[in-house]
Design a protein around this motif. Structure first.
Motif, PDB file in Angstrom:
ATOM      1  N   LEU A  22       0.825  -0.866   0.201  1.00  0.00           N
ATOM      2  CA  LEU A  22       0.197   0.131  -0.016  1.00  0.00           C
ATOM      3  C   LEU A  22       1.241   1.510  -0.317  1.00  0.00           C
ATOM      4  O   LEU A  22       1.702   1.320   0.565  1.00  0.00           O
ATOM      5  CB  LEU A  22      -1.066   0.199   1.317  1.00  0.00           C
ATOM      6  CG  LEU A  22      -2.051  -0.778   1.484  1.00  0.00           C
ATOM      7  CD1 LEU A  22      -3.174  -1.007   2.621  1.00  0.00           C
ATOM      8  CD2 LEU A  22      -3.060  -1.406  -0.455  1.00  0.00           C
ATOM      9  N   ILE A  23       0.672   1.992  -0.531  1.00  0.00           N
ATOM     10  CA  ILE A  23       1.575   3.644  -1.172  1.00  0.00           C
ATOM     11  C   ILE A  23       0.609   4.685  -0.648  1.00  0.00           C
ATOM     12  O   ILE A  23      -0.364   4.521  -0.728  1.00  0.00           O
ATOM     13  CB  ILE A  23       1.687   3.998  -2.411  1.00  0.00           C
ATOM     14  CG1 ILE A  23       2.664   2.710  -2.644  1.00  0.00           C
ATOM     15  CG2 ILE A  23       2.397   5.058  -2.576  1.00  0.00           C
ATOM     16  CD1 ILE A  23       2.325   2.287  -4.444  1.00  0.00           C
ATOM     17  N   GLN A  24       0.774   5.671   0.114  1.00  0.00           N
ATOM     18  CA  GLN A  24       0.957   6.713   0.884  1.00  0.00           C
ATOM     19  C   GLN A  24       0.090   7.867  -0.337  1.00  0.00           C
ATOM     20  O   GLN A  24      -0.317   8.712  -0.183  1.00  0.00           O
ATOM     21  CB  GLN A  24       0.743   6.961   2.234  1.00  0.00           C
ATOM     22  CG  GLN A  24      -0.054   8.032   2.942  1.00  0.00           C
ATOM     23  CD  GLN A  24       0.136   8.049   4.457  1.00  0.00           C
ATOM     24  OE1 GLN A  24       0.618   6.728   5.123  1.00  0.00           O
ATOM     25  NE2 GLN A  24      -1.041   8.153   5.131  1.00  0.00           N
ATOM     26  N   GLU A  25       2.011   8.114  -0.532  1.00  0.00           N
ATOM     27  CA  GLU A  25       2.317   9.146  -1.298  1.00  0.00           C
ATOM     28  C   GLU A  25       2.232  10.913  -0.712  1.00  0.00           C
ATOM     29  O   GLU A  25       1.875  10.482   0.503  1.00  0.00           O
ATOM     30  CB  GLU A  25       1.435   9.419  -2.960  1.00  0.00           C
ATOM     31  CG  GLU A  25       2.456   7.959  -3.814  1.00  0.00           C
ATOM     32  CD  GLU A  25       1.383   8.251  -4.794  1.00  0.00           C
ATOM     33  OE1 GLU A  25       0.153   8.627  -5.003  1.00  0.00           O
ATOM     34  OE2 GLU A  25       2.325   7.756  -6.322  1.00  0.00           O
ATOM     35  N   SER A  26       0.631  11.693  -1.178  1.00  0.00           N
ATOM     36  CA  SER A  26       0.883  13.088  -0.251  1.00  0.00           C
ATOM     37  C   SER A  26      -0.452  12.661   0.331  1.00  0.00           C
ATOM     38  O   SER A  26      -1.080  13.459   1.052  1.00  0.00           O
ATOM     39  CB  SER A  26       1.795  13.980  -0.943  1.00  0.00           C
ATOM     40  OG  SER A  26       0.454  13.777  -2.144  1.00  0.00           O
ATOM     41  N   ARG A  27      -1.064  11.279   0.555  1.00  0.00           N
ATOM     42  CA  ARG A  27      -2.201  11.612   1.359  1.00  0.00           C
ATOM     43  C   ARG A  27      -1.942  11.407   2.566  1.00  0.00           C
ATOM     44  O   ARG A  27      -1.938  10.758   3.226  1.00  0.00           O
ATOM     45  CB  ARG A  27      -2.961   9.939   0.705  1.00  0.00           C
ATOM     46  CG  ARG A  27      -3.574  10.023  -0.835  1.00  0.00           C
ATOM     47  CD  ARG A  27      -3.450   8.584  -1.296  1.00  0.00           C
ATOM     48  NE  ARG A  27      -3.863   8.850  -2.706  1.00  0.00           N
ATOM     49  CZ  ARG A  27      -2.971   8.561  -3.919  1.00  0.00           C
ATOM     50  NH1 ARG A  27      -1.741   8.105  -3.538  1.00  0.00           N
ATOM     51  NH2 ARG A  27      -2.803   8.372  -4.507  1.00  0.00           N
TER      52      ARG A  27
END
Length: 120
Positions: A78-83
């Motif tokens: 799972l990738i969060q990035e800028s969230r």
């Protein structure tokens, strides 16, 4: 035909096939999950609360499932990035969908809603 149906049908392959398969996988996780169009994208709600959604990553051009309460999970895929709240699970159009991973994270997310951590 609804706008939601149009969304799926207007996608190009292989993304159309991936989205239709993901729709089936998500909806079969629980009878209380519904599919609606919000913000121009297919959202899946559990008892009326936004649960997850389907979209295409702008830079990578890959389809993904966005998990609304992703901040609660530490899975490496799972990738969060800028969230701040949501995390995404990207899919490679050239590979089979990782069914076990998808179902596992969807069930974990559902359990958050069922346990009351997320108010429904």
């Amino acid at each position: 035909m609804t706008q939601l149906d149009d969304f799926y049908l207007n996608q190009n392959e292989p993304i159309k096939g991936i989205f239709l398969a993901l729709k089936e996988i998500i909806l079969k996780q629980d009878n209380e999950i519904t599919n609606v169009l919000k913000y121009g994208m297919p959202f899946f709600c559990y008892k009326g609360k936004m649960f997850c959604y389907l979209w295409i990553h702008k830079k990578l051009k890959q389809p993904y499932i966005g998990i609304v309460e992703g901040k609660h999970f530490e899975e490496t895929y799972l990738i969060q990035e800028s969230r701040s709240r949501m995390k995404i699970m990207l899919f490679d159009s050239n590979e089979d969908l990782p069914l076990h991973q998808i179902e596992t994270i969807l069930q974990k997310a559902l359990n958050l809603y069922k346990s009351g951590v997320v108010k429904t």
